[in-house]
Design an enzyme around this catalytic site. Sequence first.
Site, PDB file in Angstrom:
ATOM      1  N   LYS A  78     -13.497  -0.359  15.509  1.00 56.67           N
ATOM      2  CA  LYS A  78     -12.138  -0.896  15.723  1.00 56.67           C
ATOM      3  C   LYS A  78     -11.672  -0.630  17.161  1.00 56.67           C
ATOM      4  CE  LYS A  78     -10.925  -0.589  10.858  1.00 56.67           C
ATOM      5  NZ  LYS A  78     -10.297   0.133   9.765  1.00 56.67           N
ATOM      6  N   PHE A  92      -4.642   2.958  14.818  1.00 55.44           N
ATOM      7  CA  PHE A  92      -5.041   3.915  13.794  1.00 55.44           C
ATOM      8  C   PHE A  92      -6.170   3.271  12.990  1.00 55.44           C
ATOM      9  CE2 PHE A  92      -2.196   7.618  12.968  1.00 55.44           C
ATOM     10  CZ  PHE A  92      -1.381   7.487  14.083  1.00 55.44           C
ATOM     11  N   ASN A 113       0.851  -1.197   0.000  1.00 52.93           N
ATOM     12  CA  ASN A 113       0.000   0.000   0.000  1.00 52.93           C
ATOM     13  C   ASN A 113       0.883   1.243   0.000  1.00 52.93           C
ATOM     14  OD1 ASN A 113       0.545   0.806   2.862  1.00 52.93           O
ATOM     15  ND2 ASN A 113      -0.302  -1.242   3.203  1.00 52.93           N
TER      16      ASN A 113
END
Length: 400
Positions: free
Chosen positions: A336, A322, A208
């Site tokens: 999350k 994050f 990524n």
Amino acid sequence: MLQGKNVVLGVCGGIAAYKGVELLRLLVKAGANVHVIMTRGGTEFVTPLTFQTLSGNPVHTELFNLITEQEIGHISLADRADLFIIAPATANVIAKIAAGLADDLLTTTVMATKAPVLLAPAMNVNMYRNPIYKENEAKLRRHGYLFADPVSGYLACGWQGEGKMQEPEMILEAAFAALSQKDLSGATVMVTAGPTREEVDPVRYISNHSSGKMGYAIARAARRRGARVVLVSGPTSLTPPAGVEFVPVESAMQMRENVLQRASGCEVIVKAAAVADYRPRERAGNKLKKQGEGMTIELVKNPDILRELGEAKRPGQLLVGFAAETFDLEANAAIKLEGKNLDMIVANDVSAPGAGFGVDTNIVRLLFRDGAREELPLLTKDEVADLILDRIVALREGSL
Ligand code: PMT
């Protein structure tokens, strides 16, 4: 951090004086108001005019100078300083400071200052190893003087070994550290950063756009604030911050192994890495050959490292994740936060201009377990890093 700070830069007589010019440039760029004091030896190597032009302030060379004494005065220079740096610091000047001698403008001003003093020694390797020098250095360290240690290399005198002045960027980093409050001292902070690479065959991988900038900024800031820092990083083009334990990894599985191995020894873990959720079921031993119009690579799920950390979290340990999102930022981040048993999550809309992958800035929201939330404006990643650490310190102190 140096914005509006008064820095006195002492320049002594050594060939590394030319690097003092670069350091001055970096200090000014960082926002400091720099006053330069040169010893007579220093002026033999670089002219005061160079330092004066770059600092925008008069350069001070004489202890008793009618004009500058009237305008500013050496005691006033000592009082005004937020930070005192001597680069290069010769064996001679270090010996004088250690002996409490004040026989020129630089040594007199250093002795009178209450600001932190950071010394960047530069000398011949045998001088640097001389036990008398070592005693002087040890004495100054005992009294709280800070050192940007020299490095090994080819020295101007022809010898090779320690004694080469530290690079200006590293002295600047030491200056930042000198001015940082040490509110994380005694804590071990693990930070993950960068992308992971999931190999398809010997020449291809799935990855990524993470550059590592966000994670490295957190590691750097935590180190400045006194933490012992472990930085587990996927492949990036960045130089690891000085003073951190650097653990380079490639794949998510390698990151998992290295993170889990070290987790129990950490008081704080911040997972800024962009970990691949899937990897190829098989890595081909040879380069895959082009065949047909299409190709399918079967992927299998990678373990969720953060979730595993959340499950094994020990009392008192702080876990910060994050969330990189492109829609429903807060809702997805909140899932999350809860699902991975985190204390805080940094919600990052990576589709917003100036935020997310690759850039030097970020726009994030901080979400906490009690439902509190904080929306931060566009900031540099260094500023975001310090704000995240401010909240971590507050969570540790129970004041948040
Ligand atoms: O590196 P930069 O170019 O500076 O860019 C910064 C950044 C965009 C990478 C960073 O700010 C960021 O958002 N990092 C998290 C990226 C991410 O993978 O988010 P996620 O929502 O997919 O994962 C959530 C959390 O779980 C993350 O803390 C991640 O590290 C962790 N995770 C994810 C998958 C996995 N298998 N294991 C994990 O631990």
